[in-house]
Scaffold this active site. Sequence first.
Site: not given
Ligand SMILES: Cc1cc2nc3c(=O)[nH]c(=O)nc-3n(C[C@H](O)[C@H](O)[C@H](O)COP(=O)(O)OP(=O)(O)OC[C@H]3O[C@@H](n4cnc5c(N)ncnc54)[C@H](O)[C@@H]3O)c2cc1C
Length: 553
Positions: A483
Amino acid sequence: MPRGRDDSRGSPTGEFDYVIVGAGTSGSILANRLSEDGSTVCVLEAGPRDLNPLIHIPAGYIKNIYSKTLTWNFSSTPSPYTDNRSFSLPQGRVLGGSSSINGLNYVRGQRSDYDGWAQRGNAGWSYRDVLPYFKRSEMRIGPGDDRVRGRSGELPITDLDWKHPICEAFIQGAEQLGIPRNPDYNSGDQGGSGYFQRTIKNGFRYSAARAFLSKARKRKNVDIRTDSQAARIVFEGRRALGISYWKGGATGRFEYVHARREVILTAGALNTPKLMQMSGIGPADVIQAIGVPLVHELPGVGNNLRDHYGVRMVARLKNIRTINNMVQGPPLLLEMMRWAIGRPNLLAVSPSLVSLFWKSDPALDIPDLEYVFTPASFREGVVGLLDKFPGMTLGVWQTRPESLGYVKARSADPFEKPEIQPNYFSHEIDRRALLGGMRAGLKMLQTKPLQPWLQAVTAPAPDLRSDDELLGWARAKGITVYHMIGSARMAPQTDRQAVVDNELRVYGLEGLRVCDASVMPSMPSGNTNAPTMMIAEKAADMIRGRKLEPIDA
Ligand SMILES: Cc1cc2nc3c(=O)[nH]c(=O)nc-3n(C[C@H](O)[C@H](O)[C@H](O)COP(=O)(O)OP(=O)(O)OC[C@H]3O[C@@H](n4cnc5c(N)ncnc54)[C@H](O)[C@@H]3O)c2cc1C
């Protein structure tokens, strides 16, 4: 010329009102909302399309978090607080981002989390302000108070339909310890136990890509570019103009896409600060060390990284079959058949079945611990393999950790992994809370309703019961809960670590926002996907100059 130091922007490939970097949880929501009114949107995603079937079957989680192609394969720098171990830190690298590989549990946190954000000077982020944005995404299927739960959003939230006697016995046992059942931990009142609510419907995972990006994809004004990794934010003076990126990986084409209105960073709490630093925004020493020109000094970029750090307590069972025995060999075929005909089955459950939010110290007025319970156990020291005998596991973590870490780009090369130091367990408050959590958890595993099946608690081993022994075990065996948040913190400008203002605009620059998990000022009391979705929903309205009315509930 080394990658990343190329001064040219790359071949121009068009211009859009908004350029969004990252099609994960937050990027998918922003792409959907911002394109609703005809604005043009380009989404750059480093990873591939979400065609791998294991993404969509919830049980595929156990394979995909170790996938070399669907995650960023990051790992942490060892720290003495966790016995100098390096943690694998998977983050989704595919459409849907981490929501395509996560544990599927939907948890909003507590009322006081968001009231705390507002009290720290982030006007507009109190519980009553953010509640309409939680509701907007949500299609709650199941019981819940409609004042706080959404019914018509894009993201289905369902209850567990697969029941096991050990889960019921665990909940009953917790009741005997004075921990009540809570019919809806997402109502604003979190304390108690019950079953997890999940982003699953009809046996399928609902990632943010499936729920939101799929709608945006159908619009002509949206261009989703996969295998497109942002290398640098291009500036003219202090204004973000667009993004230079590599199409098709390090040996692919270097291209540029122009943003007429804004560049929006949604690359997640590890990649967003890395991209900012590679673009010359961040602590001056970090920018200097990687050898790029300083565009704007912001000491907080990459700092204030937080994650949940937990332990898994395990017990061996007797006289009962648990998931261990139901998904190995021929019984797995039965589960597959049940999945195929839409009957309750083990392929369509989240990895943690029962939730329990409680206090590490009775003197606290709100819970500071999250427990996750499952009638299954992993083989000691073997990644991803279940025990051959029946078992149950109770995980616990402190929900609002004080330990702070950091992310630093190691060079200007976008394909070099950043240095990540979460500093788990470095703060005394965190150690005290987890100790209380372990002590209470050991009681929860040995209550009267569980006695008919309990053979022995095996982890922590029975000879480890003093404070020092339990803390030593937690240091040696603790795990990341995945997280990551906080590395581009929202705070008033008077805070030296502030990166974005309360409208998520990067301080000192124009045309640039951060709208992902990086901006969280502190850890919400629970899993982070739902709070990240809320942030993206609210950001979309801020960008469009709209606002949903606060809800007093
Ligand atoms: C294994 C795991 C289990 C989890 N379990 C849970 C759960 O059960 N319940 C819950 O609420 N939360 C859970 N989480 C946490 C939750 O999924 C994250 O907090 C949330 O998805 C974060 O969202 P975000 O948009 O910040 O980033 P992300 O969803 O990670 O999205 C970032 C995106 O940007 C892309 N990216 C990165 N750098 C670049 C770049 N330079 N150029 C282009 N694209 C790029 C990545 O490939 C990715 O697709 C879990 C996370 C993980 C990893």
